[in-house]
Write an enzyme that holds these catalytic residues in place. Structure first.
Site, PDB file in Angstrom:
ATOM      1  N   SER A  26      45.489  44.933  41.495  1.00 45.36           N
ATOM      2  CA  SER A  26      44.725  43.919  42.220  1.00 45.36           C
ATOM      3  C   SER A  26      45.120  43.960  43.686  1.00 45.36           C
ATOM      4  CB  SER A  26      45.031  42.531  41.658  1.00 45.36           C
ATOM      5  OG  SER A  26      44.459  41.530  42.476  1.00 45.36           O
ATOM      6  N   HIS A  27      44.143  43.685  44.543  1.00 43.57           N
ATOM      7  CA  HIS A  27      44.440  43.585  45.977  1.00 43.57           C
ATOM      8  C   HIS A  27      44.511  42.123  46.398  1.00 43.57           C
ATOM      9  CE1 HIS A  27      43.902  47.879  47.416  1.00 43.57           C
ATOM     10  NE2 HIS A  27      43.663  47.939  46.123  1.00 43.57           N
ATOM     11  N   ASN A  28      44.379  41.226  45.407  1.00 40.88           N
ATOM     12  CA  ASN A  28      44.421  39.792  45.672  1.00 40.88           C
ATOM     13  C   ASN A  28      45.890  39.335  45.678  1.00 40.88           C
ATOM     14  OD1 ASN A  28      44.641  37.004  45.142  1.00 40.88           O
ATOM     15  ND2 ASN A  28      42.590  36.952  44.256  1.00 40.88           N
ATOM     16  N   LYS A  31      46.996  36.560  43.205  1.00 40.05           N
ATOM     17  CA  LYS A  31      47.134  37.026  41.821  1.00 40.05           C
ATOM     18  C   LYS A  31      48.412  37.834  41.660  1.00 40.05           C
ATOM     19  CE  LYS A  31      42.433  37.727  40.089  1.00 40.05           C
ATOM     20  NZ  LYS A  31      41.434  38.720  39.713  1.00 40.05           N
ATOM     21  N   ASP A  87      40.537  40.231  34.684  1.00 37.70           N
ATOM     22  CA  ASP A  87      39.201  39.851  35.116  1.00 37.70           C
ATOM     23  C   ASP A  87      38.947  38.470  34.533  1.00 37.70           C
ATOM     24  OD1 ASP A  87      36.974  40.682  36.688  1.00 37.70           O
ATOM     25  OD2 ASP A  87      35.777  40.718  34.867  1.00 37.70           O
ATOM     26  N   PHE A 173      41.270  26.491  43.193  1.00 41.99           N
ATOM     27  CA  PHE A 173      40.357  27.398  43.895  1.00 41.99           C
ATOM     28  C   PHE A 173      39.071  27.529  43.082  1.00 41.99           C
ATOM     29  CE2 PHE A 173      40.699  31.170  41.171  1.00 41.99           C
ATOM     30  CZ  PHE A 173      41.821  30.849  40.433  1.00 41.99           C
ATOM     31  N   LYS A 196      47.691  22.199  35.466  1.00 44.40           N
ATOM     32  CA  LYS A 196      46.626  23.201  35.296  1.00 44.40           C
ATOM     33  C   LYS A 196      47.219  24.465  34.684  1.00 44.40           C
ATOM     34  CE  LYS A 196      43.493  26.467  37.308  1.00 44.40           C
ATOM     35  NZ  LYS A 196      42.972  27.201  38.447  1.00 44.40           N
ATOM     36  N   HIS A 201      43.513  29.414  31.345  1.00 44.16           N
ATOM     37  CA  HIS A 201      43.124  30.646  30.669  1.00 44.16           C
ATOM     38  C   HIS A 201      44.061  31.791  31.053  1.00 44.16           C
ATOM     39  CE1 HIS A 201      41.203  29.712  34.401  1.00 44.16           C
ATOM     40  NE2 HIS A 201      40.802  30.940  34.598  1.00 44.16           N
ATOM     41  N   ARG A 202      44.530  31.802  32.298  1.00 44.17           N
ATOM     42  CA  ARG A 202      45.408  32.887  32.760  1.00 44.17           C
ATOM     43  C   ARG A 202      46.761  32.803  32.045  1.00 44.17           C
ATOM     44  NH1 ARG A 202      43.997  31.890  37.334  1.00 44.17           N
ATOM     45  NH2 ARG A 202      42.134  33.146  37.278  1.00 44.17           N
TER      46      ARG A 202
HETATM   47  P1  IMP Z   1      37.847  37.969  39.513  1.00 44.68           P
HETATM   48  O1  IMP Z   1      38.601  37.818  38.235  1.00 44.68           O
HETATM   49  O2  IMP Z   1      38.745  38.254  40.664  1.00 44.68           O
HETATM   50  O3  IMP Z   1      36.694  38.904  39.378  1.00 44.68           O
HETATM   51  O4  IMP Z   1      37.215  36.572  39.918  1.00 44.68           O
HETATM   52  C1  IMP Z   1      36.613  35.712  39.009  1.00 44.68           C
HETATM   53  C2  IMP Z   1      36.209  34.418  39.639  1.00 44.68           C
HETATM   54  O5  IMP Z   1      36.272  33.436  38.616  1.00 44.68           O
HETATM   55  C3  IMP Z   1      37.119  33.898  40.727  1.00 44.68           C
HETATM   56  O6  IMP Z   1      36.730  34.346  41.981  1.00 44.68           O
HETATM   57  C4  IMP Z   1      36.954  32.372  40.596  1.00 44.68           C
HETATM   58  O7  IMP Z   1      35.871  31.901  41.316  1.00 44.68           O
HETATM   59  C5  IMP Z   1      36.626  32.180  39.138  1.00 44.68           C
HETATM   60  N1  IMP Z   1      37.821  31.705  38.483  1.00 44.68           N
HETATM   61  C6  IMP Z   1      38.673  32.400  37.706  1.00 44.68           C
HETATM   62  N2  IMP Z   1      39.698  31.632  37.306  1.00 44.68           N
HETATM   63  C7  IMP Z   1      39.489  30.423  37.870  1.00 44.68           C
HETATM   64  C8  IMP Z   1      40.226  29.215  37.843  1.00 44.68           C
HETATM   65  O8  IMP Z   1      41.310  29.069  37.257  1.00 44.68           O
HETATM   66  N3  IMP Z   1      39.681  28.207  38.540  1.00 44.68           N
HETATM   67  C9  IMP Z   1      38.515  28.289  39.231  1.00 44.68           C
HETATM   68  N4  IMP Z   1      37.815  29.384  39.295  1.00 44.68           N
HETATM   69  C10 IMP Z   1      38.290  30.474  38.608  1.00 44.68           C
END
Ligand code: IMP
Length: 214
Positions: A26-28, A31, A87, A173, A196, A201-202
């Site tokens: 990931s580049h985030n 995360k 994802d 976020f 939270k 889910h994470r």
């Molecule tokens: P990705 O997994 O980076 O492709 O991004 C999925 C998108 O799902 C994120 O940019 C958020 O907008 C949304 N998302 C994922 N998890 C959460 C969370 O815990 N809270 C709010 N939005 C989430």
């Protein structure tokens, strides 16, 4: 090995993760920080794809599993190390699971991501379903752990709840201000971060990973 169904993780041939280096595909930076902290107690040294100057593959999959897997496999192949990718997204029952894997795309504007706009789009889409439409929704997080030899395993976590309107709260976020987890009255953006995290889910996906691979 076939991919798991989106609504759960099928039994897999689990390969253990031994202490050492692991690429976070990931580049985030947010995360990466979160994942690094979760893995540190297990002797895993997490290195980000950005630190290794690895490319960010386009998320061309149509499922969370496919996108997580493609990111993890590319990073494992290019680095020669095990790699972990995630994802995630929001799935709304009355919208047949949308925005789903396109959750981030719903926020895209020519000048960047606008989460207020994304939440409004979800609300507008729900309004077209009529006043009796279900407001149930869930967040999904799929983790894919890949090795350079192509072995992959997946772990999924969910947070179930419903959507509220208008948005409430300033923490978190993305879609947090409209998501009320089951058993709570506050949105994810109103709950303290630790609360939270305890039900997210994470975290659920990580618990599944940690239980299986260590
Ligand atoms: P990705 O997994 O980076 O492709 O991004 C999925 C998108 O799902 C994120 O940019 C958020 O907008 C949304 N998302 C994922 N998890 C959460 C969370 O815990 N809270 C709010 N939005 C989430």
């Amino acid at each position: 090995m076939s991919a798991p169904a989106e609504d759960g993780v099928v039994p897999q041939a689990i390969r253990k993760l031994t202490p050492g280096k692991l690429v976070i595909a990931s580049h985030n930076e947010g995360k990466v920080r979160e994942i690094r902290a979760l893995l540190a107690p297990y002797g895993v040294e997490a290195i980000s794809a950005k630190e290794l100057d690895l490319p960010e593959p386009e998320e061309t999959g149509t499922t969370f599993v496919a996108n997580a897997e493609l990111k993890a496999l590319v990073a494992a192949d290019l680095s020669g190390l095990p790699a972990l990718a995630d994802d995630s997204g929001l799935c709304v029952d009355a919208l047949n699971g949308d925005p789903g894997v396109y959750t981030a795309n719903w926020a895209e504007t020519p000048t960047g991501r606008d989460w207020g706009l994304a939440m409004q789009k979800v609300e507008d889409a729900l309004a077209t379903k009529g006043p009796d439409a279900s407001r149930d929704a869930h967040f999904v997080c799929t983790l894919a752990l890949a090795w350079p030899d192509g072995h992959v395993q997946w772990f999924e976590g969910r947070a179930e709840g419903h959507l509220t309107w208008p948005p409430r709260g300033v923490a978190g976020f993305g879609y947090d201000p409209v998501f009320v987890p089951f058993g709570h009255e506050q949105t994810f953006a109103e709950l303290p971060a630790e609360e939270k995290a305890a039900i997210s889910h994470r975290t659920a996906a990580f618990k599944a990973l940690v239980t299986a691979v260590f």
